[in-house]
Design an enzyme around this catalytic site. Sequence first.
Site, PDB file in Angstrom:
ATOM      1  N   CYS A   1      21.834  36.408  78.804  1.00  0.00           N
ATOM      2  CA  CYS A   1      20.427  35.990  78.701  1.00  0.00           C
ATOM      3  C   CYS A   1      19.477  37.169  78.858  1.00  0.00           C
ATOM      4  O   CYS A   1      19.813  38.192  79.402  1.00  0.00           O
ATOM      5  CB  CYS A   1      20.129  34.956  79.778  1.00  0.00           C
ATOM      6  SG  CYS A   1      21.279  33.582  79.721  1.00  0.00           S
TER       7      CYS A   1
ATOM      8  N   ARG B   1      20.586  41.195  72.801  1.00  0.00           N
ATOM      9  CA  ARG B   1      21.568  40.765  73.800  1.00  0.00           C
ATOM     10  C   ARG B   1      22.328  39.529  73.357  1.00  0.00           C
ATOM     11  O   ARG B   1      23.299  39.124  73.984  1.00  0.00           O
ATOM     12  CB  ARG B   1      20.850  40.502  75.129  1.00  0.00           C
ATOM     13  CG  ARG B   1      20.163  41.708  75.704  1.00  0.00           C
ATOM     14  CD  ARG B   1      19.087  41.314  76.718  1.00  0.00           C
ATOM     15  NE  ARG B   1      19.643  40.787  77.935  1.00  0.00           N
ATOM     16  CZ  ARG B   1      19.898  41.534  79.023  1.00  0.00           C
ATOM     17  NH1 ARG B   1      19.678  42.825  78.970  1.00  0.00           N
ATOM     18  NH2 ARG B   1      20.371  41.003  80.103  1.00  0.00           N
TER      19      ARG B   1
ATOM     20  N   TRP C   1      21.780  32.710  76.516  1.00  0.00           N
ATOM     21  CA  TRP C   1      23.124  32.759  75.936  1.00  0.00           C
ATOM     22  C   TRP C   1      23.908  31.705  76.695  1.00  0.00           C
ATOM     23  O   TRP C   1      24.231  31.886  77.876  1.00  0.00           O
ATOM     24  CB  TRP C   1      23.714  34.153  76.138  1.00  0.00           C
ATOM     25  CG  TRP C   1      25.083  34.321  75.595  1.00  0.00           C
ATOM     26  CD1 TRP C   1      26.252  34.255  76.286  1.00  0.00           C
ATOM     27  CD2 TRP C   1      25.450  34.555  74.236  1.00  0.00           C
ATOM     28  NE1 TRP C   1      27.309  34.447  75.453  1.00  0.00           N
ATOM     29  CE2 TRP C   1      26.850  34.627  74.175  1.00  0.00           C
ATOM     30  CE3 TRP C   1      24.725  34.707  73.056  1.00  0.00           C
ATOM     31  CZ2 TRP C   1      27.550  34.850  72.996  1.00  0.00           C
ATOM     32  CZ3 TRP C   1      25.406  34.930  71.875  1.00  0.00           C
ATOM     33  CH2 TRP C   1      26.806  34.993  71.855  1.00  0.00           C
TER      34      TRP C   1
ATOM     35  N   ASN D   1      19.591  34.552  84.532  1.00  0.00           N
ATOM     36  CA  ASN D   1      20.704  35.186  83.830  1.00  0.00           C
ATOM     37  C   ASN D   1      21.853  35.245  84.821  1.00  0.00           C
ATOM     38  O   ASN D   1      21.715  35.796  85.904  1.00  0.00           O
ATOM     39  CB  ASN D   1      20.330  36.600  83.366  1.00  0.00           C
ATOM     40  CG  ASN D   1      21.489  37.253  82.612  1.00  0.00           C
ATOM     41  OD1 ASN D   1      22.341  36.557  82.069  1.00  0.00           O
ATOM     42  ND2 ASN D   1      21.515  38.571  82.604  1.00  0.00           N
ATOM     43  N   GLY D   2      22.976  34.611  84.473  1.00  0.00           N
ATOM     44  CA  GLY D   2      24.129  34.610  85.375  1.00  0.00           C
ATOM     45  C   GLY D   2      24.733  33.220  85.457  1.00  0.00           C
ATOM     46  O   GLY D   2      24.562  32.400  84.560  1.00  0.00           O
TER      47      GLY D   2
ATOM     48  N   GLU E   1      40.482  51.396  68.904  1.00  0.00           N
ATOM     49  CA  GLU E   1      39.025  51.259  68.776  1.00  0.00           C
ATOM     50  C   GLU E   1      38.637  50.907  67.349  1.00  0.00           C
ATOM     51  O   GLU E   1      37.784  50.052  67.117  1.00  0.00           O
ATOM     52  CB  GLU E   1      38.331  52.540  69.235  1.00  0.00           C
ATOM     53  CG  GLU E   1      36.828  52.536  69.093  1.00  0.00           C
ATOM     54  CD  GLU E   1      36.137  51.410  69.864  1.00  0.00           C
ATOM     55  OE1 GLU E   1      36.790  50.753  70.701  1.00  0.00           O
ATOM     56  OE2 GLU E   1      34.960  51.164  69.595  1.00  0.00           O
TER      57      GLU E   1
ATOM     58  N   HIS F   1      59.800  47.470  65.602  1.00  0.00           N
ATOM     59  CA  HIS F   1      60.267  46.494  66.611  1.00  0.00           C
ATOM     60  C   HIS F   1      59.647  45.130  66.409  1.00  0.00           C
ATOM     61  O   HIS F   1      59.568  44.338  67.344  1.00  0.00           O
ATOM     62  CB  HIS F   1      59.972  47.046  68.008  1.00  0.00           C
ATOM     63  CG  HIS F   1      60.679  48.332  68.293  1.00  0.00           C
ATOM     64  ND1 HIS F   1      62.032  48.410  68.516  1.00  0.00           N
ATOM     65  CD2 HIS F   1      60.228  49.612  68.301  1.00  0.00           C
ATOM     66  CE1 HIS F   1      62.378  49.672  68.699  1.00  0.00           C
ATOM     67  NE2 HIS F   1      61.306  50.426  68.579  1.00  0.00           N
TER      68      HIS F   1
HETATM   69  C1  AGP Z   1      32.528  47.104  72.159  1.00  0.00           C
HETATM   70  O1  AGP Z   1      32.171  47.248  70.771  1.00  0.00           O
HETATM   71  C2  AGP Z   1      32.389  45.702  72.609  1.00  0.00           C
HETATM   72  N1  AGP Z   1      31.039  45.267  72.426  1.00  0.00           N
HETATM   73  C3  AGP Z   1      32.947  45.415  73.986  1.00  0.00           C
HETATM   74  O2  AGP Z   1      34.343  45.510  73.879  1.00  0.00           O
HETATM   75  C4  AGP Z   1      32.508  46.348  75.132  1.00  0.00           C
HETATM   76  O3  AGP Z   1      33.060  47.629  74.956  1.00  0.00           O
HETATM   77  C5  AGP Z   1      33.040  45.758  76.452  1.00  0.00           C
HETATM   78  O4  AGP Z   1      32.454  44.486  76.641  1.00  0.00           O
HETATM   79  C6  AGP Z   1      32.762  46.646  77.664  1.00  0.00           C
HETATM   80  O5  AGP Z   1      31.375  46.777  77.836  1.00  0.00           O
HETATM   81  P1  AGP Z   1      30.834  47.897  78.868  1.00  0.00           P
HETATM   82  O6  AGP Z   1      31.259  49.235  78.323  1.00  0.00           O
HETATM   83  O7  AGP Z   1      29.342  47.721  78.883  1.00  0.00           O
HETATM   84  O8  AGP Z   1      31.456  47.632  80.204  1.00  0.00           O
END
Ligand code: AGP
Length: 610
Positions: A2, A27, A76, A102-103, A482, A505
């Site tokens: 949020c 967000r 959210w 938010n939370g 990645e 495997h």
């Molecule tokens: C990365 O593209 C993603 N949005 C997600 O995996 C992100 O890296 C992960 O949520 C960790 O977020 P942070 O680095 O803010 O802790």
Amino acid sequence: MCGIVGFIGAEEAGPILLDGLSRLEYRGYDSAGLAIYGAGQGLQVVKAKGRLKVLSDLTQGGAAIHGSVGLGHTRWATHGEPSDVNSHPQVSGDGRFAVVHNGIIENYVEIKEFLERKGVRFVSQTDTEVVAQLLEYYYTGDLLGAVSKVLHRIDGAYAFGIICADCPDKLVAVRKDSPLILGHGEGFNLLASDVTAVIKYTREVSYLDDGEVAVLTTDGVQVYDAYLQPTEKELCHVDWEISAAEKGGYEHFMAKEIMEQPEAFRKTVFPRLKDGRVVLDDLHFDQAYLRGMDKLYVIACGSSYHVGMAAKYNLEKLLRKPVEVTLASEFRYCDPIVTENTLTLVISQSGETIDTLAAMREARRLGARVLSVVNVVGSTIARESDDVIYTWAGPEIAVATTKAYSTQLAVTYLVGLYFADLLGTISPEEYEAVVSELLLLPTKLEAVLEQRERIQYMASLYFNHPSIFFIGRNLDYAVGLEGSLKLKEISYIHSEAYAAGELKHGTISLIEPGTLVVALASYTPLFEKLMSNVVEVKSRGADVLGLTVESRGDDMAKTVDHTIRVPDTHPMLLPSLDVLPLQLFAYYVALQRGCDIDKPRNLAKSVTVE
Ligand code: AGP
């Protein structure tokens, strides 16, 4: 996750709140709302499911609601599906209190049942509504007293904005585990989930700590600790340009942030290289500690975890110490082996990821020392670490991380050199060789980005594939993880990254004519090994998109269908170059597929709820 904005001042609050919410749209959200107190109007609440535009249209851009104090929220959904009634602000039964949150309130069910037994009628399915109703329940004319009682009653993670119709000359901000910042202005003050919502109005900000409560008035801000004792907060000056939080002419934030990586790398690395030496003044490590270190435990999620996977190869080679990389969500529940000689390297762009934060707290409870790598200044992980190194990537708006990932990688190079130098496990020649390459790397990154049209063409060939594989060995495998995540999260194509030696495997059974395999072979000590895996998948009909260094490009081109070449560099630094084509490939595939690239479905920029 949020978004929260609050304003109190002399101007009409509506347009300011909507503007602030618009800067938090990245967000991710599914509904939005406003609560504004106007003289003679009382507390006016307008909220709606859908995009911010729906709310703006309902309120003529905020102008239709009169008043100079108010709260705004983008939600959210975590409890209760996206709907008008579940949108925030949530209001008390008597209409006196409005709350944005938010939370997660973890014990909201028992509180709801308690209040229902007292005759309270709930209208939403949200956990947040119990806060508004509890405020009414405890309120006897003392707002701060009622807030304090509520905070002693609820459990969970929360950032609140609270407005009370009885005292419209103030706003209340509360924070525990979910970030909340205060914007300090002349004749006005703001509260927000993050800095991007306030820097248009003020660059002087402060960061609430867990348990703190702030009371904002037109003339000032008073912060109280968990015992409601006044406490002073350090003011921070934000020097980000607003443009950094805007697209700067690119179609998407992600495109802008991909292209910003050379500059982000320079900003993060170069100030920490002085006269050929890595200088990390913010760190407090010595040789004795490092020699006594029994393990370096990397803890992170998502792309930050993938940084850890690459760092493992480099740090073990440099330090000759065991490096374990663990998903934060797993670390918390695996009864980890941690001693006071364990150093945990906590990596997080947002510094608020709840799994990473909780894992860090667990590591500390077990006696570990914490060094964090964080992009958001003043974030919770940063403030709770023993040592923190900031990546200076600037605000990263796209949900799919790019420049933060790259600058996190860069920081692990610096830490590796710094620690190896203290340990005496690196020769002067090797040290100098890596530093020299670090200074050249931004130019090499730019050279890779100049291939974006060619990569866009490759994406046009493969954007309709149902499944794409990434294979690599050693550092190439870490980068493949990645690349695969980037592709999945923005194009919604299924993808897997595999250690190339592991294919035989099992997974190779999935390779069939037309399957696309992205083969990473930049780590040249294993080039021939990787190429034998390429032959394996080619013989089963796969299309292969190869990625290697310039010096091996011709060799690779003999076997694969398309070759992307990156400049040669020190092996340690390869991930920084290799990841760029994979980010671009994912971006252009998603573009071809018409995906919502900056706000992919189901995802949020920072995962602050479990
Ligand atoms: C990365 O593209 C993603 N949005 C997600 O995996 C992100 O890296 C992960 O949520 C960790 O977020 P942070 O680095 O803010 O802790």
